[in-house]
Each structure stands twice: as structure tokens, then as C-alpha cells.
Design a protein around this motif. Sequence first.
Motif, PDB file in Angstrom:
ATOM      1  N   LEU A 267       0.842  -1.205   0.000  1.00  0.00           N
ATOM      2  CA  LEU A 267       0.000   0.000   0.000  1.00  0.00           C
ATOM      3  C   LEU A 267       0.871   1.246   0.000  1.00  0.00           C
TER       4      LEU A 267
ATOM      5  N   GLY B   8       5.323   1.545  10.210  1.00  0.00           N
ATOM      6  CA  GLY B   8       4.034   1.339   9.531  1.00  0.00           C
ATOM      7  C   GLY B   8       4.187   0.254   8.498  1.00  0.00           C
TER       8      GLY B   8
ATOM      9  N   ASP C  25       3.692  -1.598  13.504  1.00  0.00           N
ATOM     10  CA  ASP C  25       2.388  -1.162  12.995  1.00  0.00           C
ATOM     11  C   ASP C  25       1.402  -1.142  14.171  1.00  0.00           C
TER      12      ASP C  25
ATOM     13  N   THR D 135      -1.921  -1.582  13.766  1.00  0.00           N
ATOM     14  CA  THR D 135      -3.173  -2.252  13.394  1.00  0.00           C
ATOM     15  C   THR D 135      -3.001  -3.767  13.507  1.00  0.00           C
TER      16      THR D 135
ATOM     17  N   ASP E  43       2.939   2.402  18.057  1.00  0.00           N
ATOM     18  CA  ASP E  43       2.638   3.660  17.374  1.00  0.00           C
ATOM     19  C   ASP E  43       3.969   4.281  16.936  1.00  0.00           C
ATOM     20  N   ILE E  44       4.028   4.756  15.721  1.00  0.00           N
ATOM     21  CA  ILE E  44       5.297   5.332  15.257  1.00  0.00           C
ATOM     22  C   ILE E  44       5.616   6.643  15.968  1.00  0.00           C
TER      23      ILE E  44
ATOM     24  N   ASN F 180       7.061   3.509   4.378  1.00  0.00           N
ATOM     25  CA  ASN F 180       6.472   3.637   3.045  1.00  0.00           C
ATOM     26  C   ASN F 180       5.034   4.146   3.143  1.00  0.00           C
TER      27      ASN F 180
HETATM   28  C1  LIG Z   1      -0.674   3.156   3.616  1.00  0.00           C
HETATM   29  S1  LIG Z   1      -0.378   1.773   4.643  1.00  0.00           S
HETATM   30  C2  LIG Z   1       1.319   1.404   4.190  1.00  0.00           C
HETATM   31  C3  LIG Z   1       1.737   0.010   4.625  1.00  0.00           C
HETATM   32  C4  LIG Z   1       3.132  -0.407   4.157  1.00  0.00           C
HETATM   33  N1  LIG Z   1       4.155   0.511   4.573  1.00  0.00           N
HETATM   34  C5  LIG Z   1       3.170  -0.570   2.645  1.00  0.00           C
HETATM   35  O1  LIG Z   1       3.932   0.114   1.990  1.00  0.00           O
HETATM   36  O2  LIG Z   1       2.431  -1.428   2.150  1.00  0.00           O
HETATM   37  C6  LIG Z   1      -0.205   2.513   6.238  1.00  0.00           C
HETATM   38  C7  LIG Z   1       0.131   1.555   7.372  1.00  0.00           C
HETATM   39  O3  LIG Z   1       0.611   2.327   8.483  1.00  0.00           O
HETATM   40  C8  LIG Z   1      -0.036   1.912   9.667  1.00  0.00           C
HETATM   41  N2  LIG Z   1      -0.088   3.106  10.539  1.00  0.00           N
HETATM   42  C9  LIG Z   1      -0.709   4.271  10.280  1.00  0.00           C
HETATM   43  N3  LIG Z   1      -0.490   5.155  11.276  1.00  0.00           N
HETATM   44  C10 LIG Z   1       0.293   4.523  12.180  1.00  0.00           C
HETATM   45  C11 LIG Z   1       0.864   4.900  13.446  1.00  0.00           C
HETATM   46  N4  LIG Z   1       0.655   6.107  13.973  1.00  0.00           N
HETATM   47  N5  LIG Z   1       1.612   3.998  14.097  1.00  0.00           N
HETATM   48  C12 LIG Z   1       1.813   2.740  13.576  1.00  0.00           C
HETATM   49  N6  LIG Z   1       1.301   2.327  12.403  1.00  0.00           N
HETATM   50  C13 LIG Z   1       0.551   3.204  11.711  1.00  0.00           C
HETATM   51  C14 LIG Z   1      -1.383   1.379   9.226  1.00  0.00           C
HETATM   52  O4  LIG Z   1      -1.897   0.468  10.155  1.00  0.00           O
HETATM   53  C15 LIG Z   1      -1.028   0.738   7.885  1.00  0.00           C
HETATM   54  O5  LIG Z   1      -0.624  -0.588   8.053  1.00  0.00           O
END
Ligand SMILES: C[S@@+](CC[C@H](N)C(=O)[O-])C[C@H]1O[C@@H](n2cnc3c(N)ncnc32)[C@H](O)[C@@H]1O
Length: 293
Positions: free
Chosen positions: A78, A99, A123, A125, A150-151, A167
Motif C-alpha cells: 500500500l 508502519g 504497525d 493495526t 505507534d510510530i 512507506n
Molecule cells: C498506507 S499503509 C502502508 C503500509 C506499508 N508501509 C506498505 O507500503 O504497504 C499505512 C500503514 O501504516 C499503519 N499506521 C498508520 N499510522 C500509524 C501509526 N501512527 N503507528 C503505527 N502504524 C501506523 C497502518 O496500520 C497501515 O498498516
Amino acid sequence: MPATTPDTPDAIKDAIRLRYGTRAAVQAGQAVAVASCCGTDSSCCAERPAEGVNSFSADPYGLEQMEELPLRAVLARLGCANPTAVAALRPGEVVADLGSGGGLDALLAARRVGPAGHVYGIDMTDQMLTLAWQNAADADIGNVSFLKGDIENLPMPDRSVDVVVSNCVINLASDKRKVVAEMWRVLRHGGRLAVADVVVRGGLPTASAFADALRQDLYAWGSCVAGALSDTEYVDLLHGQGFTDTRVDILREHSAGDLFPNGLPDYAQLEAQATVEAILGRFASAVVHALKP
Ligand SMILES: C[S@@+](CC[C@H](N)C(=O)[O-])C[C@H]1O[C@@H](n2cnc3c(N)ncnc32)[C@H](O)[C@@H]1O
């Protein structure tokens, strides 16, 4: 920094968890009743699908890398670019993927750092973590761990990482300053980051009803649009933390159709179509590089 954000940081995180949790569950092949995100305080439903996919990255990986990993891991991507391709990973390095989603970049990184190295995907989620662990098992890759966190508050010790990759995630964070501080904290001196993200070239206009509404749209936050930093905001934040050698490489400019593949939101009518398209034309996928001296 974006001047305004919708509701509260919790509202942003809840919308993102719901959206990516649903998406991960579908990709993991689980039967899910797709949860409705309709609610009095949420704009992420309306006529738009709960998990619309935008087309930020045509094919940043190439066939060779795709063939390295199981199809489910490849399909789970994604992101908006291929950070591991530009991170110059070396055997033995420790990498954090912020993430990590379905784990594609973490798994590619794990192959590159080899058995002497390790990759931590972080991540928030649960369904994404489950999917990433399944993908690691299918790929028979052992030097990777997926951690819930959480990042903005990474579950990792100080100075434990050589390279941070990410990413298309930092735009989703409600407090980007905290994310930058956390990247700094976990990186060793001499460490580096290669972060793919959506940026707004030159920032959004300040006197624009459309831009103001966009910033408040939770659906557009979850779509990696509304929370995007400008290129200069990114550099300023990193420099402010102490990072050096900062560079934003623009990889792909986006169109309104890339950002809103299911059609423009209603509030696009607040301004002339050409104005809206010009504003959305400022969005681009980029890779941000920096060093911790
Ligand atoms: C757009 S997707 C990208 C996933 C992966 N990096 C990729 O390239 O396929 C965003 C991901 O970031 C995670 N995410 C969003 N905000 C976050 C946060 N504050 N802390 C940890 N994970 C987070 C979501 O759960 C999701 O899995």
C-alpha cells in the motif's frame, strides 16, 4: 505542519486503524463483515467505499523483487515507492520499518540484511500485524519481527537501529514532530533514513476553502492525502531534530485521479475545477533521505 487537523489525533488514528484493519483482513483472506465507519463524527463513509485504493505507485518494485516473495505479500503493498531499493541496505544491519503494513518492505529488507541483520516492522493495526507474520512465514524469512506500536512512540530501545525505512505512513501520523524525534532516538549515530511518503510540493495554499476542507477530511487523511507535509516542512522538521544530509527526491507527480480514484469529494465544488486540480497537482510521491551524525 498542516495548520489544522480534523477533530482530535484519536479520531485520525481510529479512522486509520479501521480502514487498514479492514483492508488487511480482506487481504489475509479472512471473511470479514466490512465494518461501517459511518458515525456522527466521521467523514470516511458517505458514498465512498470504506477502503478505496489510490494508485500512488505504478510499479516501484519490478518483477525481480515481486518474484522474491509470496503473492499475498506483494498484493498487500500500500506504499507510494520502494524505500528498500534506495536505502543501500548492507548485510548485518538492523532496520526499522515504520508502519510495516502487510510486511512487503520489511521482508525485502530482511533478505538484504541477511541472517546477521534483523528487521523490525512496527504497525498499530492488529490485522496488519497478523498479515505480516503470515507473509513472513510463507516467505520462510526468520530475521524479521513485527511489533505492535505507534510510530509516535516506537517500541524500541534508544540507538538500536542502523536504518529507518517507511512507506507512505508518516503522512498519516497526527504528530509528525514526535515521529521524527522517535526516528532520531532509535537510530544509532551514523544511522540513516529512507522514507517514502506523499508530499505537497510548495505546500497547500493558505487562502483556499478547498484546501481547508481537505485538511479536515478524515477519509482524505486515511488516503495518505490530507496529512501530507510539504517538502520544505519535511526538511525543516528533520533539520530541527539534528538530521543532516536531508534530501527529498520527488519520484512521481500525482493527478486528482491518483488521489481520489473514486471521484472528487463534494467539497471540491467550493472552488473552480481548474483550481482544485492545480492544488491536487502539487501532491507527489517522494523518498526522503537523512543522516543522524
Ligand atoms: C498506507 S499503509 C502502508 C503500509 C506499508 N508501509 C506498505 O507500503 O504497504 C499505512 C500503514 O501504516 C499503519 N499506521 C498508520 N499510522 C500509524 C501509526 N501512527 N503507528 C503505527 N502504524 C501506523 C497502518 O496500520 C497501515 O498498516
